[in-house]
Design an enzyme around this catalytic site. Sequence first.
Site, PDB file in Angstrom:
ATOM      1  N   HIS A  82      -9.952   5.443   3.052  1.00  0.00           N
ATOM      2  CA  HIS A  82      -9.401   6.562   3.817  1.00  0.00           C
ATOM      3  C   HIS A  82      -8.850   7.595   2.831  1.00  0.00           C
ATOM      4  O   HIS A  82      -8.414   7.253   1.721  1.00  0.00           O
ATOM      5  CB  HIS A  82      -8.280   6.083   4.729  1.00  0.00           C
ATOM      6  CG  HIS A  82      -8.743   5.273   5.891  1.00  0.00           C
ATOM      7  ND1 HIS A  82      -8.059   5.258   7.087  1.00  0.00           N
ATOM      8  CD2 HIS A  82      -9.809   4.455   6.061  1.00  0.00           C
ATOM      9  CE1 HIS A  82      -8.676   4.455   7.936  1.00  0.00           C
ATOM     10  NE2 HIS A  82      -9.742   3.946   7.332  1.00  0.00           N
ATOM     11  N   GLU A 132      -6.051   9.196   2.676  1.00  0.00           N
ATOM     12  CA  GLU A 132      -4.671   8.977   2.228  1.00  0.00           C
ATOM     13  C   GLU A 132      -4.592   7.902   1.146  1.00  0.00           C
ATOM     14  O   GLU A 132      -3.889   8.061   0.140  1.00  0.00           O
ATOM     15  CB  GLU A 132      -3.773   8.551   3.402  1.00  0.00           C
ATOM     16  CG  GLU A 132      -3.709   9.556   4.525  1.00  0.00           C
ATOM     17  CD  GLU A 132      -4.705   9.288   5.642  1.00  0.00           C
ATOM     18  OE1 GLU A 132      -4.346   9.531   6.805  1.00  0.00           O
ATOM     19  OE2 GLU A 132      -5.841   8.852   5.367  1.00  0.00           O
ATOM     20  N   CYS A 158      -3.346   6.680  10.088  1.00  0.00           N
ATOM     21  CA  CYS A 158      -3.505   5.464  10.884  1.00  0.00           C
ATOM     22  C   CYS A 158      -2.475   4.429  10.407  1.00  0.00           C
ATOM     23  O   CYS A 158      -1.724   4.670   9.455  1.00  0.00           O
ATOM     24  CB  CYS A 158      -4.922   4.909  10.728  1.00  0.00           C
ATOM     25  SG  CYS A 158      -5.256   4.212   9.092  1.00  0.00           S
ATOM     26  N   CYS A 203      -2.910   3.396   6.662  1.00  0.00           N
ATOM     27  CA  CYS A 203      -2.466   4.436   5.736  1.00  0.00           C
ATOM     28  C   CYS A 203      -0.957   4.627   5.789  1.00  0.00           C
ATOM     29  O   CYS A 203      -0.312   4.819   4.750  1.00  0.00           O
ATOM     30  CB  CYS A 203      -3.198   5.730   6.031  1.00  0.00           C
ATOM     31  SG  CYS A 203      -4.961   5.623   5.658  1.00  0.00           S
TER      32      CYS A 203
END
Length: 174
Positions: free
Chosen positions: A57, A59, A87, A90
């Site tokens: 992801h 992040e 999410c 993260c």
Amino acid sequence: MRPDPVLDAAMVRALALARAAAADDDVPVGAVVVTPEGVVIGEGRNRREADGDPTAHAEVLALRGAARSRGTWRLDDCTLVVTLEPCTMCAGAIVLARVPRVVFGAWDPKAGAGGSVRDVLRDSRLNHRVEVIAGVRGEECGAVLREFFEARRGAPGDGDQAGDQAEDAVRDSG
């Protein structure tokens, strides 16, 4: 609240990263980690499809880059700027990295963990809480996501359940 030029510039960079993710057929999310002076020390874009990695992801990749840049996992004076509300995974990484502030553009009412579905970032049961600033260039961030999913799945209701769910997640974020 008056617009912060440092945060706005960071979000512009995050949006460019999000668009690069979309060009590689990854969900268009971009993130940067900036110092108090506004220097970008880590950046990432979704690379799950490109890398075949469920944890790739934006992040997480930005946090990894910032930690490498700093030579430490503690990012306790930095700000993470991301185009979509983080999410749960993260948000957990953000808390563990001791990031004091997260700035995001679009809300994610299906999977967000920065105040919409969950609030991992400010959960008082955890050892660290994060200041959350939402809506920076929110309309633009939401539009990038909506355009991506509309292009991928065609007309609404064409049977692509994953696309339908993902678009639903950002429909009202702008």
